[in-house]
Write a protein that holds these residues in place. Structure first.
Motif, PDB file in Angstrom:
ATOM      1  N   ASP A  63     -30.357 -77.972 -43.049  1.00 35.82           N
ATOM      2  CA  ASP A  63     -30.975 -77.781 -41.742  1.00 35.82           C
ATOM      3  C   ASP A  63     -32.411 -77.283 -41.850  1.00 35.82           C
ATOM      4  O   ASP A  63     -33.208 -77.495 -40.935  1.00 35.82           O
ATOM      5  N   ASP A  64     -32.742 -76.621 -42.966  1.00 34.52           N
ATOM      6  CA  ASP A  64     -34.107 -76.111 -43.111  1.00 34.52           C
ATOM      7  C   ASP A  64     -35.049 -77.124 -43.742  1.00 34.52           C
ATOM      8  O   ASP A  64     -36.189 -76.803 -44.068  1.00 34.52           O
ATOM      9  N   GLY A  65     -34.576 -78.364 -43.910  1.00 35.78           N
ATOM     10  CA  GLY A  65     -35.452 -79.415 -44.397  1.00 35.78           C
ATOM     11  C   GLY A  65     -35.574 -79.498 -45.900  1.00 35.78           C
ATOM     12  O   GLY A  65     -36.548 -80.049 -46.416  1.00 35.78           O
ATOM     13  N   THR A  66     -34.572 -78.994 -46.627  1.00 34.52           N
ATOM     14  CA  THR A  66     -34.577 -79.041 -48.083  1.00 34.52           C
ATOM     15  C   THR A  66     -33.672 -80.165 -48.574  1.00 34.52           C
ATOM     16  O   THR A  66     -32.534 -80.303 -48.110  1.00 34.52           O
ATOM     17  N   LEU A  67     -34.176 -80.971 -49.505  1.00 30.58           N
ATOM     18  CA  LEU A  67     -33.372 -81.997 -50.169  1.00 30.58           C
ATOM     19  C   LEU A  67     -32.868 -81.451 -51.495  1.00 30.58           C
ATOM     20  O   LEU A  67     -33.657 -80.940 -52.293  1.00 30.58           O
ATOM     21  N   THR A  68     -31.563 -81.563 -51.751  1.00 28.85           N
ATOM     22  CA  THR A  68     -30.986 -81.091 -53.009  1.00 28.85           C
ATOM     23  C   THR A  68     -30.202 -82.212 -53.661  1.00 28.85           C
ATOM     24  O   THR A  68     -29.383 -82.879 -53.012  1.00 28.85           O
ATOM     25  N   SER A  69     -30.460 -82.430 -54.944  1.00 29.42           N
ATOM     26  CA  SER A  69     -29.858 -83.554 -55.660  1.00 29.42           C
ATOM     27  C   SER A  69     -28.360 -83.346 -55.852  1.00 29.42           C
ATOM     28  O   SER A  69     -27.887 -82.225 -56.042  1.00 29.42           O
ATOM     29  N   THR A  70     -27.625 -84.445 -55.818  1.00 28.31           N
ATOM     30  CA  THR A  70     -26.190 -84.438 -56.096  1.00 28.31           C
ATOM     31  C   THR A  70     -25.855 -85.669 -56.919  1.00 28.31           C
ATOM     32  O   THR A  70     -26.316 -86.775 -56.633  1.00 28.31           O
ATOM     33  N   GLY A  71     -25.060 -85.482 -57.972  1.00 24.46           N
ATOM     34  CA  GLY A  71     -24.594 -86.606 -58.772  1.00 24.46           C
ATOM     35  C   GLY A  71     -25.734 -87.399 -59.379  1.00 24.46           C
ATOM     36  O   GLY A  71     -26.869 -86.957 -59.482  1.00 24.46           O
ATOM     37  N   GLY A  72     -25.416 -88.593 -59.799  1.00 22.35           N
ATOM     38  CA  GLY A  72     -26.442 -89.440 -60.383  1.00 22.35           C
ATOM     39  C   GLY A  72     -25.884 -90.220 -61.562  1.00 22.35           C
ATOM     40  O   GLY A  72     -24.684 -90.221 -61.804  1.00 22.35           O
ATOM     41  N   LEU A  73     -26.699 -90.920 -62.261  1.00 23.22           N
ATOM     42  CA  LEU A  73     -28.143 -90.884 -62.299  1.00 23.22           C
ATOM     43  C   LEU A  73     -28.736 -91.873 -61.299  1.00 23.22           C
ATOM     44  O   LEU A  73     -28.436 -93.058 -61.355  1.00 23.22           O
ATOM     45  N   GLY A  74     -29.572 -91.333 -60.372  1.00 21.53           N
ATOM     46  CA  GLY A  74     -30.128 -92.175 -59.349  1.00 21.53           C
ATOM     47  C   GLY A  74     -31.545 -91.767 -58.997  1.00 21.53           C
ATOM     48  O   GLY A  74     -32.130 -90.867 -59.608  1.00 21.53           O
ATOM     49  N   LEU A  75     -32.097 -92.440 -57.985  1.00 21.32           N
ATOM     50  CA  LEU A  75     -33.481 -92.200 -57.589  1.00 21.32           C
ATOM     51  C   LEU A  75     -33.597 -92.407 -56.090  1.00 21.32           C
ATOM     52  O   LEU A  75     -33.164 -93.428 -55.557  1.00 21.32           O
ATOM     53  N   LEU A  76     -34.203 -91.445 -55.410  1.00 21.10           N
ATOM     54  CA  LEU A  76     -34.569 -91.591 -54.006  1.00 21.10           C
ATOM     55  C   LEU A  76     -36.040 -91.988 -53.977  1.00 21.10           C
ATOM     56  O   LEU A  76     -36.902 -91.222 -54.404  1.00 21.10           O
ATOM     57  N   TRP A  77     -36.321 -93.186 -53.492  1.00 16.77           N
ATOM     58  CA  TRP A  77     -37.696 -93.688 -53.584  1.00 16.77           C
ATOM     59  C   TRP A  77     -38.227 -94.084 -52.217  1.00 16.77           C
ATOM     60  O   TRP A  77     -37.492 -94.431 -51.302  1.00 16.77           O
ATOM     61  N   TYR A  78     -39.562 -94.022 -52.113  1.00 11.08           N
ATOM     62  CA  TYR A  78     -40.258 -94.285 -50.863  1.00 11.08           C
ATOM     63  C   TYR A  78     -40.619 -95.766 -50.804  1.00 11.08           C
ATOM     64  O   TYR A  78     -41.396 -96.268 -51.621  1.00 11.08           O
TER      65      TYR A  78
END
Length: 443
Positions: free
Chosen positions: A284-299
């Motif tokens: 809710d405070d606008g923080t992204l936290t990684s979970t699992g993987g191996l992956g990539l969040l890309w723009y």
């Protein structure tokens, strides 16, 4: 990918300066490696919240490992005495409080690495001393009545503001300033002038900022007029974070920051896409936290070729992640590995694969990195600057890497950006991803 060579600051013994309010300083009984002097002399209006402010700093010192001395005697401003302290807090000072010799001593102290913390009417102090005006960042102009207002938190990595949400609702006496410090200081928080009456800074109204100033560190907050401020946990944490940065306990990027636009501001992931397994959770405070993987969040909306990318990140422990740049669009996370470059986040790997390294290609300057790096649980800020085939990395305002691509199969001149979720147990958080496109050299 995978990376601790962390240096720790050795504790230094220090004798406490004894005295009373009419002597150079009054000491808190706590002992610590770091020492703070609270200076509260007034030569104009005197705030009735000064005793609460002094006591709050004393309590914060006892709880957080720094000793606190207090004084209203400007005779404490000698080179020898000031050298005892890691920072001096100007607690709602007003007017002309130091003579020429004392000003010279304080200038020398700052230029030799001393810290300054200005609270509220510290901006209503020493109008004829240009060095102090630059140090404080801006001078007081006037103020409306005490009232509630919305504070927009612009930097959520600095220790003074990392505990806050994107906005902060509080009541105080809101100063207008004679100038805007944004061009020479790093703004941490600003006022929403539509949320209260009496703001006169045309919609750009900084209220807390920091800067590296002529060899020293300077933090200012416009809050703290009211007695109630110093009983407010959020304001106390704000003040503590400013002091901790000023004494060098935590690091932050306090260079001026203008011209950036958000790619992720905490409110929406529009334009971002997950490649590969795992992902990121958004709090809710606008923080992204990684979970699992191996992956990539890309723009996905566009690629970039000449830019400054900034983002805030925090590791929970010995965790692993990274920021990828310069790769072609693909939903295969290994495409970014094979075609782009990773700026690593993992402080416990080998030099060419540790935090700040261009993973597998260019080792970080480990000594500079260790001095700049905040420990697990604290936020850090990367600047990744790409111009042509040159890639430079700043950590909390310190340049720690400078790499030039010479691989004909790769290019930094046009590519996408992304953040890695490395795998289960590698918990790294991100905030405030922003970018400023830069002129292409030679054009």
């Amino acid at each position: 990918m995978r990376a601790t060579a962390r240096t720790t600051t050795a504790a230094l013994g220090a004798a406490l300066l004894l005295g009373c309010m009419t002597a150079p300083a009054q000491s808190d009984p706590a002992h610590s490696a770091k020492r703070v002097l609270v200076f509260s002399k007034t030569a104009g209006f005197r705030h009735d919240s000064i005793p609460q402010g002094i006591e709050a700093v004393r309590q914060l010192g006892r709880a957080n490992g720094f000793s606190v001395d207090t004084t209203e005697d400007a005779a404490a401003f000698t080179g020898k005495n000031l050298s005892r302290y890691d920072a001096v807090v100007f607690m709602s000072t007003t007017g002309d409080v130091l003579d020429a010799a004392q000003q010279d001593a304080f200038e020398g102290y700052v230029r030799h690495g001393g810290g300054y913390v200005g609270v509220h009417s510290a901006a209503d102090t020493e109008y004829d001393w240009a060095f102090y005006g630059g140090l404080a960042g801006a001078y007081f102009q006037n103020h409306p009545a005490i009232q509630p207002a919305t504070v927009n938190v612009e930097d959520r990595a600095h220790a003074a503001t990392s505990h806050l949400g994107r906005t902060w609702e509080r009541t105080d006496e809101w100063y207008n300033y004679r100038s805007n410090p944004r061009q020479h200081a790093h703004v941490l928080a600003s006022l929403d002038e539509t949320s209260y009456t009496g703001g006169t800074m045309e919609g750009d109204h900084p209220i807390a900022w920091c800067q590296d100033y002529q060899g020293g560190r300077a933090f200012y907050t416009g809050g703290g007029h009211t007695k109630e401020s110093y009983a407010d946990p959020a304001f106390r944490q704000h003040l503590l974070g400013g002091i901790r940065w000023a004494i060098g306990d935590v690091r932050a990027d306090c260079r001026p920051e203008t011209g950036y636009r958000p790619l992720f501001d905490g409110t929406s992931l529009d334009g971002w896409r997950q490649a590969g397994p795992g992902g990121f959770t958004r709090s809710d405070d606008g923080t992204l936290t990684s979970t699992g993987g191996l992956g990539l969040l890309w723009y996905t909306p566009q690629s970039f070729g000449s830019y400054s990318l900034k983002l805030d990140w925090k590791a929970a422990g010995d965790d692993n992640s990274g920021v990828f740049v310069g790769f072609p669009p693909s939903d295969d996370p290994w495409s970014s590995v094979d075609n782009g470059y990773e700026i690593q986040i993992d402080a416990t790997d080998v030099p060419e694969k540790t935090t700040g390294s261009v993973y597998g290609f260019r080792s970080v300057d480990v000594k500079k990195r260790d001095r700049a790096l905040n420990p697990p649980g604290e936020w850090n800020t990367y600047e990744i600057r790409v111009q042509g085939e040159r890639l430079r990395v700043w950590l909390n305002g310190v340049k720690i890497n400078d790499f030039t691509n010479t691989d004909p199969a790769r290019s930094l001149r046009d590519g996408h950006i992304g953040i890695q979720n490395h795998g289960a147990g590698d918990d790294v958080s991100f905030r405030n991803i922003r970018i400023k496109e830069l002129p292409v050299k030679g054009r």
